[in-house]
Design an enzyme around this catalytic site. Structure first.
Site, short mmCIF file in Angstrom:
data_model
loop_
_atom_site.label_atom_id
_atom_site.label_comp_id
_atom_site.label_asym_id
_atom_site.label_seq_id
_atom_site.Cartn_x
_atom_site.Cartn_y
_atom_site.Cartn_z
N LYS A 104 1.89 9.81 -6.88
CA LYS A 104 2.87 9.03 -7.64
C LYS A 104 2.44 8.92 -9.11
O LYS A 104 3.26 9.05 -10.02
CB LYS A 104 3.04 7.63 -7.02
CG LYS A 104 3.79 7.67 -5.70
CD LYS A 104 3.70 6.35 -4.94
CE LYS A 104 4.28 6.53 -3.53
NZ LYS A 104 4.07 5.37 -2.66
N GLN A 155 1.22 -0.35 -2.71
CA GLN A 155 1.09 0.67 -1.67
C GLN A 155 0.79 0.01 -0.32
O GLN A 155 -0.12 -0.80 -0.21
CB GLN A 155 -0.02 1.67 -2.05
CG GLN A 155 -0.17 2.83 -1.11
CD GLN A 155 1.07 3.73 -1.07
OE1 GLN A 155 1.63 4.09 -2.10
NE2 GLN A 155 1.51 4.08 0.13
N ASP A 204 10.79 0.12 -5.18
CA ASP A 204 10.72 0.63 -3.81
C ASP A 204 11.94 0.18 -3.00
O ASP A 204 12.23 0.73 -1.94
CB ASP A 204 9.46 0.11 -3.11
CG ASP A 204 8.39 1.18 -2.97
OD1 ASP A 204 8.73 2.37 -3.10
OD2 ASP A 204 7.23 0.81 -2.71
#
Ligand code: NAP
Length: 294
Positions: free
Chosen positions: A53, A97, A120
């Site tokens: 990412k 994460q 997200d």
């Protein structure tokens, strides 16, 4: 019939090139997009995901801010970091994460992220916005699947779409996005008694299970579009042992479907591309002085 192989890598590459142009324009106007990525602990897979990412951000001209903490990092400290990033106007997206160490409640952490930076799309408010059709950040994997389906040119209106899997991050939002595109949607899961009976009637099938060969050729209507979200590893003792594979028997279904995503090179690259898209979108909103989603 040999299905069109949907080139997720190529579609993601094109999208990222367009996002890089938008990121440059924003940066030139003093609003360089910024993504904060928080990693707690030393989970090996998470380290790889985070690295990918960050690399994708660099390649797109998005400023990335990696915050790495020991597995013992406390929940209160993590929530304090998120509060600080929520207030930082140079940060337009915040990603924590998963999985987090056991002593940290992932729900509390996700809910602490401002909905205007929830790139997200995992928070309850983002999910509610998706359900009700309000603007908001969509979860990256199913949104990427929508882009792949659109790339085939299929008109989803009135089509029967079957989603296999009902997780909060993939299956459920996928079904909602297909519904919003006017498909008639069936969601299947481990308790669905006759999965093949459902999938054989589908014009579009999205498999998001995490089990190899869940979808075989005999379960697919000729001409269907098949999207394979699954990420599994081929077990030892079999040809290509250790390699990545999806939920779909790719070779078999290729003979029946009209279009299909490979694994790797299908959904995976799109997930990262949509994260970048959400971050650039967020920066654009901030640049226009209207970060609120309305
Ligand atoms: P998950 O939370 O484990 O959900 C799996 C779903 O599959 C559940 O709803 C489960 O039903 C259903 N299921 C299990 N066995 C089934 C069966 N035999 N028949 C029908 N349905 C069955 O997984 P997830 O997070 O949604 O992820 C799904 C897969 O996609 C995994 O392989 C994951 O690694 C992959 N993935 C890939 C990406 C990417 O970027 N490529 C991103 C996210 C996930 P129940 O609800 O009844 O248990």
């Amino acid at each position: 019939m040999t299905a069109l192989r949907i080139d997720g890598s190529g579609i993601a590459r094109d999208l990222r090139a367009r996002l890089a142009e938008r990121a440059t324009e924003l940066a030139n106007a003093g609003h360089r997009p910024g993504l904060a990525v928080i990693l707690v602990g030393d989970d090996a897979a998470s380290q790889i995901y985070v690295r990918n990412k960050i690399k994708a951000c660099e390649e797109t001209g998005i400023r990335s801010l990696l915050e790495k903490y020991e597995a013992s990092f406390g929940e209160a400290e993590l929530l304090a970091r998120i509060a600080a990033l929520n207030a930082d106007t140079n940060v337009h997206g915040i990603l924590v994460q998963m999985p987090l160490p056991k002593h940290i409640d992932p729900g509390r952490v996700i809910e602490a992220i401002s909905v205007t930076k929830d790139v997200d799309g995992y928070s309850i408010e983002s999910a509610g916005r998706l359900v009700t059709g309000l603007p908001g950040f969509k979860p990256c994997t199913p949104w990427g699947c929508m882009k792949l389906i659109e790339s085939t040119g299929i008109d989803l209106r009135g089509k029967h779409a079957v989603v296999i899997g009902r997780s909060n991050t993939v299956g459920k939002p996928m079904a909602l996005m297909l519904l919003q595109a006017d498909a008639t949607v069936t969601i299947c899961h481990s308790r669905t008694p006759d999965l093949a009976g459902q999938t054989r009637d589908a014009d579009v099938i999205v498999a998001a299970v995490g089990r190899r060969n869940t979808l075989t050729a005999a379960m697919v209507k000729p001409g269907a579009v098949v999207i394979d979200v699954g990420m599994n590893h081929i077990p030892e003792g079999e040809p290509r042992a250790g390699k990545l594979c999806g939920d779909v028997d790719f070779a078999g279904v290729c003979e029946v479907a009209s279009a299909i995503t490979p694994v790797p090179g299908g959904v995976g690259p799109m997930t990262i591309a949509m994260l970048l898209a959400n971050t650039v979108e967020s920066a654009q909103r901030y640049a226009q002085g209207a970060p609120r989603l309305v």
